[in-house]
Enzyme design. Structure first.
Site, PDB file in Angstrom:
ATOM      1  CE  LYS A  21      -2.101  -1.071   4.122  1.00 52.06           C
ATOM      2  NZ  LYS A  21      -1.368  -2.348   4.127  1.00 52.06           N
ATOM      3  NE  ARG A  96      -4.885  -0.184   8.826  1.00 52.41           N
ATOM      4  CZ  ARG A  96      -4.545  -0.700   8.224  1.00 52.41           C
ATOM      5  NH1 ARG A  96      -3.964  -2.578   9.027  1.00 52.41           N
ATOM      6  NH2 ARG A  96      -2.696   0.201   7.832  1.00 52.41           N
ATOM      7  NE  ARG A 135       7.965  -2.529   6.234  1.00 46.94           N
ATOM      8  CZ  ARG A 135       6.192  -1.956   6.710  1.00 46.94           C
ATOM      9  NH1 ARG A 135       5.599  -2.086   5.538  1.00 46.94           N
ATOM     10  NH2 ARG A 135       6.209  -2.867   7.860  1.00 46.94           N
ATOM     11  NE  ARG A 168       5.919  -0.539  10.220  1.00 47.35           N
ATOM     12  CZ  ARG A 168       4.500  -0.245   9.620  1.00 47.35           C
ATOM     13  NH1 ARG A 168       4.096   0.253   8.866  1.00 47.35           N
ATOM     14  NH2 ARG A 168       3.069  -1.069  10.465  1.00 47.35           N
ATOM     15  NE  ARG A 179       1.562  -5.467  10.494  1.00 50.90           N
ATOM     16  CZ  ARG A 179       2.844  -5.215  10.390  1.00 50.90           C
ATOM     17  NH1 ARG A 179       3.993  -4.951  10.915  1.00 50.90           N
ATOM     18  NH2 ARG A 179       2.795  -4.363   9.128  1.00 50.90           N
TER      19      ARG A 179
HETATM   20  P1  AP5 Z   1       5.194  -1.272   2.236  1.00 49.25           P
HETATM   21  O1  AP5 Z   1       4.221  -0.715   0.866  1.00 49.25           O
HETATM   22  O2  AP5 Z   1       5.739  -0.602   3.032  1.00 49.25           O
HETATM   23  O3  AP5 Z   1       3.530  -2.174   2.279  1.00 49.25           O
HETATM   24  P2  AP5 Z   1       2.113  -1.448   3.094  1.00 49.25           P
HETATM   25  O4  AP5 Z   1       0.873  -2.128   2.977  1.00 49.25           O
HETATM   26  O5  AP5 Z   1       2.295  -0.703   3.309  1.00 49.25           O
HETATM   27  O6  AP5 Z   1       2.105  -2.906   5.215  1.00 49.25           O
HETATM   28  P3  AP5 Z   1       2.181  -2.000   6.131  1.00 49.25           P
HETATM   29  O7  AP5 Z   1       2.870  -2.798   7.106  1.00 49.25           O
HETATM   30  O8  AP5 Z   1       2.504  -0.848   6.407  1.00 49.25           O
HETATM   31  O9  AP5 Z   1       0.600  -1.400   6.507  1.00 49.25           O
HETATM   32  P4  AP5 Z   1      -0.173  -2.305   7.785  1.00 49.25           P
HETATM   33  O10 AP5 Z   1      -1.474  -2.350   6.971  1.00 49.25           O
HETATM   34  O11 AP5 Z   1       0.438  -3.538   8.821  1.00 49.25           O
HETATM   35  O12 AP5 Z   1       1.039  -1.241   8.528  1.00 49.25           O
HETATM   36  P5  AP5 Z   1       0.384   1.140   8.391  1.00 49.25           P
HETATM   37  O13 AP5 Z   1       1.545   1.483   8.955  1.00 49.25           O
HETATM   38  O14 AP5 Z   1      -0.964   0.839   7.870  1.00 49.25           O
HETATM   39  O15 AP5 Z   1       5.658  -2.898   1.484  1.00 49.25           O
HETATM   40  C1  AP5 Z   1       5.897  -3.864   2.572  1.00 49.25           C
HETATM   41  C2  AP5 Z   1       7.435  -4.260   1.804  1.00 49.25           C
HETATM   42  O16 AP5 Z   1       7.732  -4.602   1.297  1.00 49.25           O
HETATM   43  C3  AP5 Z   1       8.736  -3.310   1.787  1.00 49.25           C
HETATM   44  O17 AP5 Z   1       9.801  -3.327   2.474  1.00 49.25           O
HETATM   45  C4  AP5 Z   1       8.454  -2.840   0.479  1.00 49.25           C
HETATM   46  O18 AP5 Z   1       9.211  -2.853  -0.412  1.00 49.25           O
HETATM   47  C5  AP5 Z   1       8.287  -4.078   0.214  1.00 49.25           C
HETATM   48  N1  AP5 Z   1       7.529  -4.639  -1.384  1.00 49.25           N
HETATM   49  C6  AP5 Z   1       6.539  -3.310  -1.539  1.00 49.25           C
HETATM   50  N2  AP5 Z   1       6.097  -3.758  -2.980  1.00 49.25           N
HETATM   51  C7  AP5 Z   1       6.585  -5.210  -3.113  1.00 49.25           C
HETATM   52  C8  AP5 Z   1       6.641  -6.099  -4.274  1.00 49.25           C
HETATM   53  N3  AP5 Z   1       5.672  -6.180  -5.787  1.00 49.25           N
HETATM   54  N4  AP5 Z   1       7.816  -7.644  -4.741  1.00 49.25           N
HETATM   55  C9  AP5 Z   1       8.808  -7.850  -3.672  1.00 49.25           C
HETATM   56  N5  AP5 Z   1       8.684  -6.285  -2.259  1.00 49.25           N
HETATM   57  C10 AP5 Z   1       7.378  -5.815  -2.519  1.00 49.25           C
HETATM   58  O19 AP5 Z   1      -0.034   0.366  10.013  1.00 49.25           O
HETATM   59  C11 AP5 Z   1       0.933  -0.003  11.533  1.00 49.25           C
HETATM   60  C12 AP5 Z   1      -0.855  -0.427  12.228  1.00 49.25           C
HETATM   61  O20 AP5 Z   1      -1.181   1.273  12.499  1.00 49.25           O
HETATM   62  C13 AP5 Z   1      -1.676  -1.089  12.192  1.00 49.25           C
HETATM   63  O21 AP5 Z   1      -1.523  -2.764  12.475  1.00 49.25           O
HETATM   64  C14 AP5 Z   1      -2.723  -1.021  13.397  1.00 49.25           C
HETATM   65  O22 AP5 Z   1      -2.159  -0.775  14.738  1.00 49.25           O
HETATM   66  C15 AP5 Z   1      -2.471   1.106  13.786  1.00 49.25           C
HETATM   67  N6  AP5 Z   1      -3.487   1.292  12.153  1.00 49.25           N
HETATM   68  C16 AP5 Z   1      -3.416   1.912  10.896  1.00 49.25           C
HETATM   69  N7  AP5 Z   1      -4.680   2.352  10.838  1.00 49.25           N
HETATM   70  C17 AP5 Z   1      -5.816   1.971  11.847  1.00 49.25           C
HETATM   71  C18 AP5 Z   1      -6.945   2.073  10.943  1.00 49.25           C
HETATM   72  N8  AP5 Z   1      -7.830   2.232  10.223  1.00 49.25           N
HETATM   73  N9  AP5 Z   1      -7.405   1.235  12.233  1.00 49.25           N
HETATM   74  C19 AP5 Z   1      -6.684   0.854  13.562  1.00 49.25           C
HETATM   75  N10 AP5 Z   1      -5.979   1.321  13.455  1.00 49.25           N
HETATM   76  C20 AP5 Z   1      -4.996   1.312  12.328  1.00 49.25           C
HETATM   77 MG    MG Z   2       2.544   0.821   4.709  1.00 52.29          MG
END
Ligand code: AP5
Ligand code: MG
Length: 223
Positions: A21, A96, A135, A168, A179
Site C-alpha cells: 500500500k 480497516r 523492510r 519498524r 497483524r
Molecule cells: P509496503 O508498501 O510498506 O506495504 P504496506 O501495505 O504499506 O504495509 P504496512 O506494513 O505499512 O501495512 P500495515 O497495514 O500493517 O501498517 P500500517 O502502517 O498501515 O511494502 C512492504 C514491504 O514489501 C516493503 O519492504 C516493500 O519494499 C516491499 N514490497 C512492496 N511491493 C513489493 C513487490 N511488488 N515485490 C516485492 N517487495 C515489495 O498500520 C500500522 C498499525 O497502525 C496497524 O497495525 C494498526 O495498529 C494501526 N492502524 C493503522 N491504520 C488503522 C486503522 N484504519 N484502524 C485502526 N488501526 C490502524
Molecule cells: Mg504502509
C-alpha cells in the site's frame, strides 16, 4: 495533470500488511498529484511527537491490533477536512473495519464528496512474511524499502529525501503474525463490502513493483 481533471479522485488502497500500500501510494500520489493519507504514518508521526494519540496508538500497534474506531475515525475526519485534499486523495490503511467504512462514507458525504474507487492489492501471506522481515522505512518521509527486493541506492539512506532508514517496531515475526490475523478477521470483509458497492478493483500485488503501479494507473484512468 490539471486540477480540473483530478478533481475529486478519492481513492482507497485496501490490502494486508505488507501488500505494498505504502509503496504504491507513493508512486500513485506523485503521478496523479494526490495527497497520500496513511493512518499508520499519522499514528507514527504522533508517536514521534509524543502526543497522547501517539501513546495510545502504540499500545495497539505493538500488539498488531487495531486502534479503536472512534479514535481513528476522528483523526481521518480531521485530515480529510484540510483543503489540500481538494483534488483527491489516496487513503492507505483506512478503512480497516466495516464501521470505519461506514464512517468514511459519512465523512465524504459531509464534504460533498464520494469514493471513486477502492484498489485491493492481493498478496499471499507467505510473501507478506518475507517482505516485512526485510523492510526498512524512512524516518523522515516514510518511504518503504526492502533489503533484498527494493534496496536503497545508499545503505541506510532514503533515496527520496536522504533520511535515515529504520526497521519498524511492529515488523517482528510475532506482531506480523498478529497483524495478519487482525487483517483476515477485521479488514478482509471489506473486499466484499466494496465489491457489492461496485467500486472495487482487484490488483495482483506480486511481481515487479513498477508493473503493479502501471496496472493500478490503468485502473484509475478508467474510473
Ligand atoms: P509496503 O508498501 O510498506 O506495504 P504496506 O501495505 O504499506 O504495509 P504496512 O506494513 O505499512 O501495512 P500495515 O497495514 O500493517 O501498517 P500500517 O502502517 O498501515 O511494502 C512492504 C514491504 O514489501 C516493503 O519492504 C516493500 O519494499 C516491499 N514490497 C512492496 N511491493 C513489493 C513487490 N511488488 N515485490 C516485492 N517487495 C515489495 O498500520 C500500522 C498499525 O497502525 C496497524 O497495525 C494498526 O495498529 C494501526 N492502524 C493503522 N491504520 C488503522 C486503522 N484504519 N484502524 C485502526 N488501526 C490502524
Ligand atoms: Mg504502509
Amino acid at each position: 495533470m490539471s486540477n480540473q481533471t483530478n478533481s475529486g479522485l478519492d481513492l482507497v488502497l485496501l490490502g494486508a500488511p505488507g501488500s505494498g500500500k505504502g509503496t504504491q501510494a507513493k508512486q500513485l500520489s506523485q503521478q496523479l498529484e494526490l495527497q497520500h493519507v496513511a493512518t499508520g504514518d499519522l499514528f507514527r508521526e504522533n508517536l514521534k511527537n509524543n502526543t497522547e494519540l501517539g501513546q495510545l496508538a502504540k499500545t495497539f500497534m505493538d500488539k498488531g491490533e487495531l486502534v479503536p474506531d472512534d479514535v481513528t475515525q476522528k483523526m481521518v475526519k480531521e485530515r480529510l477536512s484540510r483543503p489540500d485534499i481538494s483534488n483527491g486523495f489516496i487513503l492507505d490503511g483506512f478503512p480497516r473495519t466495516l464501521p470505519q467504512a461506514e464512517a468514511l462514507t459519512e465523512i465524504l458525504k459531509g464534504l460533498d464528496r464520494k469514493l471513486k474507487g477502492v484498489l485491493y492489492i492481493n498478496v499471499s501471506d507467505e510473501e507478506i512474511v518475507q517482505r516485512l522481515s526485510g523492510r526498512l522505512i524512512c524516518r523522515s518521509c516514510q518511504t518503504p524499502f526492502h533489503l533484498e527486493f527494493n534496496p536503497p541506492a545508499k545503505e541506510g539512506e532514503c533515496d527520496s529525501c536522504g533520511g535515515e532508514l529504520y526497521q519498524r517496531d511492529d515488523d517482528n515475526p510475532k506482531t506480523v503474525h498478529n497483524r495478519l490475523d487482525t487483517y483476515h478477521k477485521q479488514t478482509s470483509p471489506l473486499i466484499n463490502y466494496y465489491k457489492t458497492m461496485g467500486v472495487l478493483a482487484e490488483i495482483k500485488g506480486e511481481g515487479d513493483m513498477d508493473a503493479i503501479t502501471d496496472e493500478m494507473m490503468k485502473v484509475v484512468r478508467k474510473l
